[in-house]
Design a protein around this motif. Structure first.
Motif: not given
Lengths: 448, 535
Positions: B222-236
């Protein structure tokens, strides 16, 4: 076109033969070292845990005394030689390397209260000589190996302590007054006193060698100068000081072990205020000794523990105890900075490591480097909660932890009360009468 | 940081000492640079008629030494492509995974084949684990781990239909994302699946890590880039509106400051991750399928049958191409681009197999033996493996902020004395250090939803929830308030007394001045001055 590409020769980066050390190339660019701090922290945590895992400070118990060990002396030049005297008047010379008693003699009737070696420069043990004093008023000069004393003198009253001069043939004894003797003369050279008191402990200064300090039973600490053949100052403490020891590196500083559970460090030029108070014992402190570098202190006391302090710190860095060790009367720090020796009420000498987790024996260079690195990391991250908690954690007998807790509660209550008195006195006049006395001066009653 | 404001003498001394120490270390590092033997490579035109981007690999080979010439080679594997490829962290070993199930490892400089296997199902991505003894392969249905002899060690069935992989070497985490759009983190040192993050953005096959903070960057359809860590649940951690069309590829540079993204609409954007702003945009007629950033910041792009490289793309807008490489007819389309660490080499995995080409200036010239050593012996590898496991960084610390250990905690409880409440942060609190990015998200949410400006997801854009106080804390706060309101008027402290005395002195001074004025013994006093207009 100008072109350059990275092209490395294997010869520059590989060792030539198997016996060579590996070639190491560093690039300290932080980009190439991500999570540097986090990884260092993990290493610090590991090393502090390893420290606690390998903390086995107890080395040996030397038994043989029939009663409590009241006097202890280390040889000034032989690291393995220690002499001790007990409550039955028996004096023993120990070999720490073999962990056995080399020689024993019934020296006194009643307590042998003090022993000290003569600084002999000859290395053979046959010429080892030492002095013992007892409450039977006798001063006896012994040569290790012979059962009769080389010389024996009678003092005027019961003797509590003895110490030999650093380089001159002189020694001092503590009775109702301080007496200076020579081994060749049966009469004292000088008799020094200030007021009427019984001297319980004394010690020469190792650097300013004509100075010595003495603790009196009337709560005084008196400093003497042998050049003037007179006492130079007298300080009265709130409670009796049991032992005194000069800092071997800082000539004018000394520490006393007090009956009020603390150790007080003084600068002899400013006796109205303690330079430092070292707390953690929960009962009277009976003896102390400085490490040869003057940076650390070992003390033992009535709470049946030995504590190791950094000289500038307020709290102990380590505490040693065993189930069978009773009240500790005397402690010494060995001259190689490696071992601690303690003598306690149940008649045993105990040998401990000065660094609880340090390895004994020859360490390789790599091991040394690893230990230094771990030490640096612990210093860098030592203030963080987790590391501090693991580093500080000690299991002590419940009597000690309970008493310490009780002491803390009492101390806090006292402080709170003082604060409330100040805060709730509204009138100016009343406030003017309230003086906040710092703890370092509170226990020093007056100086002369 | 100036130490003048610090009142506590001991703290001041400590801060000053650490500052001096840091300065000494910096100086020492600078001095040590002299000892570093390597120099970064380059390719420069000597006059206006020469163009570096027109230089072919054959022409380049004529200019370089024999050892470098050997680094230009093609491996023809026409049957199982297109190939994805990966180098180890030291750049010594190469891993190839053909879409049709062929996997091979090489010591590519020596030209030695390590192992070769046919898995007989589709292979989508390959990645080395902490060293060259283990690698992971994203296969059709699940994730597999093989050792350097090609023996299957593990089959991770929980990683369903993985399409992109990443290995976080300092945390020993293997992450995968695939058709389900669920990001899974597997701890390879303990074997536990430590986190499953549902992205809710559908299938995803683009994932790269930020080497400085181990945050994973996903590019979505969808054109997005998301940044992830394993500690933030399902939220980027951050949700960037990067492109108006599906994101094809993302990569983060070695410093962790720049992000490059490419979208299907033909744009390549360079982002500054410190501000989350697109600093500049390149537009191409053809979409960039793959991009990669080298250790020195060279941007490599795959545009159809061509690989184009830009030297200063991160810093300069509209940087001209530095070099280009055209694939041979049988090789297109190209699938994967990988820069080899510590070498001026780029590997291109394509339908015809694998090509290794030279891009001077792409690699870091000086490696650090203790970090990633291309000349590592087996003994050294074994030892470094043990050390790496001992120094493993806990996964709980992954977040946007990395340098949190030993910092002052901002949310530390304020003690009754007021003043600077300082509590040093251990690693566990690290993941909670989201204050800065929360603030940043709030700011971006407030900004108008522009085309290129990053915007936070609605849910994330909320201000941080108000801190809930304990009963004890409320009590203290109330007590402070009451004190301020004057309830404890009988309680005197130093501050109050000083204020009182100052007030009395002021009153006294005013009274004396007035009396003196009435007596008329003030020199130059004009009784009419009291009616003068005060300015």
């Amino acid at each position: 076109m100008k072109v350059k590409t990275i092209s490395r020769s294997d010869m520059d980066y590989c060792r030539e033969r198997k016996t060579d050390i590996y070639k190491v190339q560093r690039n300290l660019d932080p980009k190439l070292h991500p999570f540097e701090k986090a990884r260092e922290y993990a290493r610090a945590l590991t090393s502090v845990k390893m420290d606690r895992m390998f903390a086995k400070p107890f080395l040996a118990a030397l038994d043989g005394h029939g009663d409590g060990v009241y006097a202890l002396a280390k040889h000034p030049t032989h690291i393995g030689s220690v002499a001790s005297g007990d409550a039955l008047g028996c004096v023993k010379v120990w070999s720490l390397t073999n962990r056995d008693c080399r020689w024993t003699v019934q020296a006194h009737k009643g307590f042998a209260k003090g022993v000290c070696f003569l600084p002999s420069l000859a290395s053979e043990t046959s010429s080892e000589k030492f002095i013992s004093v007892g409450i039977d008023r006798m001063i006896k000069l012994w040569s290790v190996g012979t059962t009769t004393p080389v010389a024996s003198f009678m003092a005027s009253d019961a003797l509590n302590a003895v110490d030999y001069h650093y380089h001159e043939p002189k020694f001092i004894t503590a009775g109702t007054d301080v007496q200076v003797w020579e081994p060749e003369r049966s009469e004292p050279l000088h008799t020094l006193r200030w007021g009427s008191e019984t001297i319980t402990a004394l010690r020469w200064n190792k650097t300013e060698t004509s100075l010595f300090g003495a603790c009196g039973s009337d709560r005084t600490i008196t400093l003497y100068d042998l050049r003037a053949q007179s006492p130079i100052s007298k300080t009265v403490m709130a409670l009796h000081a049991n032992a005194i020891c000069w800092n071997p590196m800082e000539a004018l500083n000394f520490t006393v072990a007090s009956e009020d559970h603390n150790l007080y460090t003084f600068d002899m030029r400013r006796m109205n205020k303690a330079q430092n108070i070292l707390k953690d014992h929960v009962s009277a402190v009976m003896d102390l000794d400085y490490s040869p570098t003057g940076t650390e202190i070992v003390s033992g006391g009535f709470d049946k523990t030995i504590r190791v302090f950094e000289a500038r710190a307020q709290r102990s860095r380590d505490v040693y105890h065993t189930k069978r060790m009773q009240r500790v009367w005397c402690t010494r720090w060995s001259n190689d900075n490696q071992y601690l020796i303690s003598g306690s009420d149940e008649g045993n000498l105990r040998v401990w490591k000065a660094q609880a987790s340090a390895p004994i024996g020859i360490t390789s260079t790599r091991q040394k480097q690893a230990m230094q690195y771990a030490g640096a990391l612990k210093k860098k991250y030592g203030h963080l909660d987790e590391i501090k908690r693991i580093d500080k954690q000690r299991r002590v007998p419940s009597m000690i932890s309970n008493t310490a807790e009780k002491k803390q509660v009492m101390e806090q209550a006292r402080k709170r009360r003082d604060r409330h008195v100040v805060e709730h006195s509204t009138s100016k006049a009343k406030r003017a009468t309230i003086k906040v006395v710092p703890e370092r001066t509170k226990n020093v009653l007056h100086t002369e | 940081m100036p130490t003048k404001a610090i009142k506590d003498k001991r703290a001041k001394a400590k801060v000053r000492q650490s500052q001096l120490q840091d300065a000494a270390h910096a100086l020492r590092a600078q001095q040590l640079e002299v000892l570093m033997p390597g120099q970064t490579g380059f390719l420069e035109a000597e006059h206006e008629m020469e163009h570096t981007e027109r230089m072919t690999q054959q022409q380049l080979a004529a200019h370089v030494d024999l050892q470098s010439q050997r680094k230009i080679f093609d491996i023809a594997l026409p049957d199982f492509g297109p190939y994805s490829c990966a180098y180890t962290r030291s750049g010594r070993e190469l891993l190839l995974g053909g879409r049709n199930g062929h996997i091979a490892t090489f010591d590519w400089k020596a030209g030695k084949l390590g192992c070769e296997l046919q898995v007989q199902e589709s292979v989508h991505d390959v990645v080395w684990l902490h060293n060259e003894t283990l690698f992971a392969v994203a296969q059709k249905k699940s994730l597999f781990i093989y050792d350097n002899q090609g023996i299957e060690i593990h089959c991770l069935r929980k990683h369903v239909e993985p399409r992109a992989l990443a290995f976080l070497p300092y945390h020993f985490l293997l992450a995968s994302i695939g058709n389900q759009g669920i990001l899974r983190y597997q701890d390879v040192s303990t074997g536990k699946l430590i986190a499953e993050c549902k992205t809710h953005y559908g299938a995803c096959s683009t994932m790269r890590q930020n080497p400085q903070n181990a945050v994973l960057h996903l590019g979505h359809t969808n054109g997005r880039v998301t940044l992830w860590s394993p500690n933030n649940g399902d939220k980027p951690l951050v949700n960037l509106f990067a492109h108006t069309a599906p994101v094809h590829s993302v990569d983060v540079d070695l410093s962790g400051h720049y992000l490059a993204t490419s979208g299907m609409e033909g744009a390549v954007k360079i982002w500054d991750l410190r501000m989350f702003k697109a600093t500049h945009t390149y537009r191409f007629p053809q979409a960039v399928r793959q991009l990669a950033l080298s250790q020195t910041g060279v941007l490599g792009t795959l545009q159809g049958g061509r690989a184009v490289f830009y030297k200063d793309a991160l810093r300069v807008p509209d940087a001209p191409p530095y070099m280009t490489h055209t694939l041979q007819p049988g090789q297109a389309p190209a699938a994967r681009l990988a820069f080899c660490p510590f070498e001026d080499v780029v590997g291109i995995g394509h339908a015809g197999g694998f090509s290794s080409i030279l891009i001077p200036g792409a690699g870091e010239a000086n490696f650090d033996t203790l970090e990633a050593n291309p000349y590592q012996t087996v003994k050294q590898r074994q030892e470094s493996e043990v050390h790496a496991l001992l120094d493993r960084v806990p996964a709980e610390t992954i977040g946007l902020e990395t340098d949190t250990i030993g910092q002052i905690r901002q949310d530390a409880p304020d003690h009754d004395g007021g003043g600077a409440a300082a509590a040093a942060i251990g690693p566990k609190a690290g993941s909670q250090m989201g204050a800065r990015h929360l603030k940043l998200q709030a700011a971006t949410a407030a900004a108008p939803a522009g085309s290129a400006s990053p915007a936070a997801d609605g849910a994330d854009g909320d201000a941080p929830p108000a801190k809930k106080l304990t009963k004890q804390q409320r009590k203290i706060q109330n007590r402070k308030l009451r004190r301020k309101m004057g309830e404890y008027s009988n309680v005197m402290d130093a501050r109050k007394l000083a204020a009182k005395e100052a007030h009395e002195r002021k009153v006294e001074a005013a009274r004396e001045a007035q009396e003196a004025a009435l007596r008329g013994d003030v020199a130059g006093y004009d009784p009419l001055s009291r009616f003068a207009v005060k300015r």
